[in-house]
Design an enzyme around this catalytic site. Structure first.
Site, PDB file in Angstrom:
ATOM      1  N   GLU A 182     -29.246  49.165  -6.480  1.00  0.00           N
ATOM      2  CA  GLU A 182     -29.209  49.270  -5.141  1.00  0.00           C
ATOM      3  C   GLU A 182     -30.120  50.712  -3.878  1.00  0.00           C
ATOM      4  O   GLU A 182     -30.367  51.090  -3.492  1.00  0.00           O
ATOM      5  CB  GLU A 182     -27.363  50.166  -5.020  1.00  0.00           C
ATOM      6  CG  GLU A 182     -27.415  50.950  -3.481  1.00  0.00           C
ATOM      7  CD  GLU A 182     -27.331  49.584  -2.339  1.00  0.00           C
ATOM      8  OE1 GLU A 182     -27.814  48.622  -2.434  1.00  0.00           O
ATOM      9  OE2 GLU A 182     -26.911  50.037  -0.660  1.00  0.00           O
ATOM     10  N   HIS A 220     -40.084  46.800 -21.867  1.00  0.00           N
ATOM     11  CA  HIS A 220     -40.705  45.694 -21.118  1.00  0.00           C
ATOM     12  C   HIS A 220     -41.661  45.231 -20.358  1.00  0.00           C
ATOM     13  O   HIS A 220     -41.441  43.802 -20.165  1.00  0.00           O
ATOM     14  CB  HIS A 220     -39.455  44.771 -21.871  1.00  0.00           C
ATOM     15  CG  HIS A 220     -38.384  45.176 -23.168  1.00  0.00           C
ATOM     16  ND1 HIS A 220     -38.791  44.753 -24.079  1.00  0.00           N
ATOM     17  CD2 HIS A 220     -37.210  45.692 -23.479  1.00  0.00           C
ATOM     18  CE1 HIS A 220     -37.525  45.250 -25.711  1.00  0.00           C
ATOM     19  NE2 HIS A 220     -37.351  45.622 -24.458  1.00  0.00           N
ATOM     20  N   ASN A 223     -27.632  31.870  19.180  1.00  0.00           N
ATOM     21  CA  ASN A 223     -28.189  32.860  18.134  1.00  0.00           C
ATOM     22  C   ASN A 223     -27.388  31.831  16.776  1.00  0.00           C
ATOM     23  O   ASN A 223     -27.036  30.829  16.942  1.00  0.00           O
ATOM     24  CB  ASN A 223     -27.118  33.982  17.867  1.00  0.00           C
ATOM     25  CG  ASN A 223     -26.670  34.471  16.230  1.00  0.00           C
ATOM     26  OD1 ASN A 223     -27.642  34.251  15.231  1.00  0.00           O
ATOM     27  ND2 ASN A 223     -26.060  35.499  16.111  1.00  0.00           N
ATOM     28  N   GLY A 224     -28.364  31.589  15.917  1.00  0.00           N
ATOM     29  CA  GLY A 224     -28.092  30.265  14.575  1.00  0.00           C
ATOM     30  C   GLY A 224     -29.679  29.792  15.029  1.00  0.00           C
ATOM     31  O   GLY A 224     -31.021  30.364  14.699  1.00  0.00           O
ATOM     32  N   LYS A 248     -32.606  50.776  -0.969  1.00  0.00           N
ATOM     33  CA  LYS A 248     -32.170  51.306  -0.277  1.00  0.00           C
ATOM     34  C   LYS A 248     -33.765  51.727   0.170  1.00  0.00           C
ATOM     35  O   LYS A 248     -34.160  52.161   1.589  1.00  0.00           O
ATOM     36  CB  LYS A 248     -31.239  52.543  -0.729  1.00  0.00           C
ATOM     37  CG  LYS A 248     -29.984  52.191  -0.112  1.00  0.00           C
ATOM     38  CD  LYS A 248     -29.445  51.609   1.234  1.00  0.00           C
ATOM     39  CE  LYS A 248     -29.444  50.728   0.903  1.00  0.00           C
ATOM     40  NZ  LYS A 248     -28.248  49.294   1.464  1.00  0.00           N
ATOM     41  N   CYS A 270     -29.092  38.148  15.801  1.00  0.00           N
ATOM     42  CA  CYS A 270     -29.246  37.886  17.316  1.00  0.00           C
ATOM     43  C   CYS A 270     -27.899  38.343  17.705  1.00  0.00           C
ATOM     44  O   CYS A 270     -27.046  37.590  17.141  1.00  0.00           O
ATOM     45  CB  CYS A 270     -29.400  36.814  17.972  1.00  0.00           C
ATOM     46  SG  CYS A 270     -31.346  36.431  17.144  1.00  0.00           S
ATOM     47  N   TRP A 314     -33.896  38.728  17.110  1.00  0.00           N
ATOM     48  CA  TRP A 314     -34.464  38.370  15.969  1.00  0.00           C
ATOM     49  C   TRP A 314     -34.961  37.201  15.779  1.00  0.00           C
ATOM     50  O   TRP A 314     -34.370  36.617  15.433  1.00  0.00           O
ATOM     51  CB  TRP A 314     -33.691  38.894  14.381  1.00  0.00           C
ATOM     52  CG  TRP A 314     -33.797  39.156  13.407  1.00  0.00           C
ATOM     53  CD1 TRP A 314     -34.503  40.659  12.413  1.00  0.00           C
ATOM     54  CD2 TRP A 314     -34.294  38.816  12.177  1.00  0.00           C
ATOM     55  NE1 TRP A 314     -34.914  40.261  11.046  1.00  0.00           N
ATOM     56  CE2 TRP A 314     -34.916  39.045  11.240  1.00  0.00           C
ATOM     57  CE3 TRP A 314     -33.869  37.033  12.143  1.00  0.00           C
ATOM     58  CZ2 TRP A 314     -35.458  38.386   9.844  1.00  0.00           C
ATOM     59  CZ3 TRP A 314     -34.893  36.497  10.981  1.00  0.00           C
ATOM     60  CH2 TRP A 314     -35.152  37.020  10.154  1.00  0.00           C
ATOM     61  N   GLU A 322     -35.523  49.121   2.040  1.00  0.00           N
ATOM     62  CA  GLU A 322     -35.764  48.957   3.704  1.00  0.00           C
ATOM     63  C   GLU A 322     -36.003  49.550   4.168  1.00  0.00           C
ATOM     64  O   GLU A 322     -36.581  49.474   5.879  1.00  0.00           O
ATOM     65  CB  GLU A 322     -33.929  49.224   3.569  1.00  0.00           C
ATOM     66  CG  GLU A 322     -33.548  47.745   2.876  1.00  0.00           C
ATOM     67  CD  GLU A 322     -31.807  47.949   2.818  1.00  0.00           C
ATOM     68  OE1 GLU A 322     -30.969  46.275   3.277  1.00  0.00           O
ATOM     69  OE2 GLU A 322     -31.731  48.481   2.791  1.00  0.00           O
ATOM     70  N   LYS A 335     -29.102  43.674  10.526  1.00  0.00           N
ATOM     71  CA  LYS A 335     -27.332  43.768  10.083  1.00  0.00           C
ATOM     72  C   LYS A 335     -26.797  41.820   9.607  1.00  0.00           C
ATOM     73  O   LYS A 335     -26.506  42.853   8.436  1.00  0.00           O
ATOM     74  CB  LYS A 335     -26.790  44.491  10.607  1.00  0.00           C
ATOM     75  CG  LYS A 335     -25.881  45.554  10.418  1.00  0.00           C
ATOM     76  CD  LYS A 335     -25.865  46.657   9.638  1.00  0.00           C
ATOM     77  CE  LYS A 335     -24.728  46.888   8.858  1.00  0.00           C
ATOM     78  NZ  LYS A 335     -24.983  47.134   8.192  1.00  0.00           N
ATOM     79  N   ARG A 361     -28.532  44.451  14.959  1.00  0.00           N
ATOM     80  CA  ARG A 361     -28.394  42.499  14.784  1.00  0.00           C
ATOM     81  C   ARG A 361     -29.935  42.099  14.697  1.00  0.00           C
ATOM     82  O   ARG A 361     -30.610  40.842  14.428  1.00  0.00           O
ATOM     83  CB  ARG A 361     -26.663  42.186  15.163  1.00  0.00           C
ATOM     84  CG  ARG A 361     -25.979  42.315  15.551  1.00  0.00           C
ATOM     85  CD  ARG A 361     -24.597  41.700  15.787  1.00  0.00           C
ATOM     86  NE  ARG A 361     -25.101  39.918  15.030  1.00  0.00           N
ATOM     87  CZ  ARG A 361     -24.151  38.914  14.042  1.00  0.00           C
ATOM     88  NH1 ARG A 361     -23.104  40.122  14.478  1.00  0.00           N
ATOM     89  NH2 ARG A 361     -24.600  38.710  14.105  1.00  0.00           N
TER      90      ARG A 361
HETATM   91  C1  G6P Z   1     -28.683  41.858   5.267  1.00  0.00           C
HETATM   92  C2  G6P Z   1     -28.724  43.399   5.443  1.00  0.00           C
HETATM   93  C3  G6P Z   1     -27.889  44.290   4.089  1.00  0.00           C
HETATM   94  C4  G6P Z   1     -26.634  43.925   3.707  1.00  0.00           C
HETATM   95  C5  G6P Z   1     -26.882  42.236   3.645  1.00  0.00           C
HETATM   96  C6  G6P Z   1     -25.755  41.315   2.964  1.00  0.00           C
HETATM   97  O1  G6P Z   1     -29.731  41.738   5.082  1.00  0.00           O
HETATM   98  O2  G6P Z   1     -29.732  43.628   6.085  1.00  0.00           O
HETATM   99  O3  G6P Z   1     -27.727  45.740   4.359  1.00  0.00           O
HETATM  100  O4  G6P Z   1     -26.223  44.158   2.690  1.00  0.00           O
HETATM  101  O5  G6P Z   1     -27.855  41.109   4.840  1.00  0.00           O
HETATM  102  O6  G6P Z   1     -24.318  41.115   4.052  1.00  0.00           O
HETATM  103  P1  G6P Z   1     -23.545  41.137   4.167  1.00  0.00           P
HETATM  104  O7  G6P Z   1     -22.895  41.315   6.206  1.00  0.00           O
HETATM  105  O8  G6P Z   1     -23.230  39.757   4.197  1.00  0.00           O
HETATM  106  O9  G6P Z   1     -22.581  42.432   2.953  1.00  0.00           O
END
Ligand code: G6P
Length: 609
Positions: free
Chosen positions: A482, A505, A101-102, A486, A2, A75, A489, A604, A27
């Site tokens: 990772e 396994h 926000n929260g 990616k 948000c 969000w 996501e 984000k 965000r």
């Molecule tokens: C969200 C984002 C990710 C990020 C994670 C941790 O899930 O979509 O891309 O890695 O938060 O965020 P930070 O700002 O703590 O690295």
């Protein structure tokens, strides 16, 4: 998670609010709205579900006049993304508008109480109770009403409130969700993230939990929870306007992938010390004695930052031979592990606002541990609350899928490992060699990026597949995690990252001719063993995309597709090997027509638990 923007000044508020919201759209992007105030009984509320573009369309038909207003991009937490659930939320009498926000955890009880007093709710959100409560307590002054409301709320908030009954001011309050105040000449701003203020002002005041602020065109004040005025310092943001733009790139994510040679150079600038063969950090605030006394390190993080932490574990163990544990912040915050007092807890977070990481940091502080933070966003809550820390200096990361922050985190952990190692048994010669290797990394990442066109062709071949495996060993195992993250996501394809040898396994049962495996098979200490794992996949007719070391001609006979990256020592392989995986996810997502910078359901910065 948000975004909030508020403006009080002499210019028209609407374009400033929309510009700020656009910068924060990453965000949250389920709905957007704003409220402006032009005088007593004159509040103008516009909101729409969907992206900011749909709010802008609505504003074209019904502009919101006035030089004071608040706005929000959402969000969704409580209630679906509808017009009614979009912020701002109004009290039933129309005297109060709130953006938030929260999460208000006790909103149901509060709502029931207000309903018993005849108040009718318009939305499914937790936020609406704030607007209704402020109106319920309104007795001439907005400040008084907000101050009577805040103690009733359980949970987290960064919020902004306006009322046509007090038409000159915006009130902001913070508990657990970020809020900054922007200081201009004859105008003031509020925002959940300083990025919203780029192009408006560089001077910001970071609010603390339990603080309240009041802004008008000419003044700003900060108050504590007793409503006593407190002093606060103004900080300068060092971002440039262009930093947050896409430039010539189609997406922020692609721009950020290509920025990595530069962001790595920024992370090392002024920190590598040839004369002592070590790394130095200005803001670490820990003396060498304390660092020598440390007998254990805990790295805690979420998402991509957690994967960087896993690589940090290998690096710190290798360079400094210190025991390291890596914990998901969301788990760590509720555990009660026996940790002795020579343990350093390091929180890693791009945004510096992730709710779980912040809570893990606070819990560690409460127990008396020395806490450090590795963050990108300067002045973020985690950065400010840790005892010391290291900034990444990677510039704003806008793409929801983190890329440049990841490589900067890994590299920064490498510098920290070097520093810790040099305080222990790493010799000056070993330190000097590592520094030389570090200095060559930006150019080597540039070389890795040359695979872009080839990765695009490989993406065309596999974009239709619905399942992928990502496999790697040692330093390349977290890179496999990772790479899979990616792809999931942004392309919504199912992907699993696994230690290559562990695959037999279980996940090996998934392998068939329709399930590609992305194999991280760079030359190194256990290359031969990784190659045996690759053979196991081929024997089951699974297509293999290998990421290999330049000059490895043998691998072409075994893999269906080979992407080559420069030869670097094992401990720096994650930095060159992750580049093709970022690009693969990007190109597959593009071919599948996905919204790359704003993937569905994600945000984000996750400021709720
Ligand atoms: C969200 C984002 C990710 C990020 C994670 C941790 O899930 O979509 O891309 O890695 O938060 O965020 P930070 O700002 O703590 O690295």
């Amino acid at each position: 998670m948000c975004g909030i923007v508020g403006y009080a000044g002499r210019r028209e508020a609407e374009p400033i609010l929309i510009d700020g919201l656009r910068r924060l759209e990453y965000r949250g992007y389920d709905s957007a709205g704003l409220a402006t105030v032009t005088g007593p009984e004159q509040m103008h509320v516009r909101k729409r579900s969907g992206r900011i573009a749909s709010l802008v369309g609505h504003l074209r038909e019904r502009p919101a006049p006035g030089c004071l207003g608040i706005s929000h991009t959402r969000w969704a937490t409580h209630g679906p993304a509808t017009d009614a659930n979009a912020h701002p939320h109004l009290s039933s009498d129309g005297r109060v508008a709130v953006v938030h926000n929260g999460v208000i955890e006790n909103y149901e009880a509060l709502k029931r109480h207000l309903q018993e007093h005849g108040i009718v709710f318009q939305s499914d959100t937790d936020t609406e109770v704030i607007a209704q409560l402020v109106a319920y307590h309104f007795d001439g002054g907005l400040m008084e009403a907000v101050c009577r409301t805040l103690p009733l709320l359980k949970g987290t908030y960064g919020l902004a409130v306006v009322s046509p009954d007090d038409p000159e001011m915006i009130l902001g309050a913070r508990l657990g969700s970020p809020l900054v105040l922007g200081v201009g000449a004859g105008e003031h701003f509020l925002a959940s993230d300083p990025a919203a203020l780029i192009g408006q002002t560089r001077d910001v005041v970071y609010m603390k939990d339990h603080q309240l602020c009041r802004i008008t065109a000419d003044e700003w004040q900060i108050y504590d929870r007793e409503r006593t005025r407190v002093s606060a310092s103004v900080h300068q943001i060092d971002w440039e306007v262009g930093d947050a733009d896409k430039g010539a790139f189609e997406h922020h994510m692609l721009k950020e992938i290509h920025e990595q040679p530069q962001t790595l150079a920024n992370a090392m600038r002024g920190r590598l010390d040839d004369s002592e063969s070590t790394a130095h950090f200005g803001g670490l605030n820990v003396d060498n004695q304390q660092l020598r006394r440390a007998n254990r390190i805990i790295l805690t993080a979420c998402g991509t930052s957690y994967h960087a932490a896993l690589i940090g574990e290998y690096l710190i163990e290798e360079f400094a031979q210190l025991p390291v544990e890596v914990e998901y912040a969301s788990e760590f915050r509720y555990r009660n592990p026996p940790i002795d007092h020579n343990t350093i807890v390091i929180a890693i977070s791009q945004s510096g606002e992730t709710a779980d990481t912040l809570a893990a940091l606070r819990e560690s502080k409460r127990k008396g541990h020395l806490t450090l933070a590795i963050c990108n966003v300067v002045g973020s809550t985690i950065a400010r609350e840790a005892d010391g820390g290291i900034y990444l200096h990677a510039g704003p990361e806008i793409g929801v899928a983190s890329t440049k922050a990841f490589t900067s985190q890994v590299f920064t952990l490498g510098m920290l490992a070097l520093h810790l190692g040099r305080l222990r048994h790493l010799s000056a010669l070993q330190g000097a060699r590592i520094i030389d290797q570090m200095l060559s990394l930006p150019a080597l990442i540039e070389e890795s990026l040359e695979c872009d066109a080839q990765v695009q062709r490989i993406a065309e071949k596999y974009a239709h597949c619905s399942d992928f495996l990502f496999l790697g060993r040692q330093y390349l195992y977290p890179v496999a995690l990772e790479g899979a993250l990616k792809l999931k996501e942004i392309s919504y394809a199912h992907a699993e990252g696994y230690p290559a040898a562990e695959m037999k396994h279980g996940p090996i049962a998934l392998i068939d001719e329709h399930t590609p495996s992305v194999f991280l098979a760079l030359k190194g200490a256990i290359h031969e063993k990784a190659m045996s794992n690759l053979e196991e996949v081929k024997a089951r007719r699974g297509p293999v995309i290998a990421v290999a070391t330049q000059g490895d001609t043998a691998i072409a006979a075994k893999a269906d597709d080979v992407i080559c990256v420069p030869d670097v020592p094992d401990y720096f392989q994650p930095l060159v090997a992750v580049i093709p995986l970022q690009l693969l996810a990007y190109h597959i997502a593009r071919l599948r027509g996905c919204d790359i910078d704003k993937p569905r359901n994600l945000a984000k910065s996750v400021t709720v638990e």
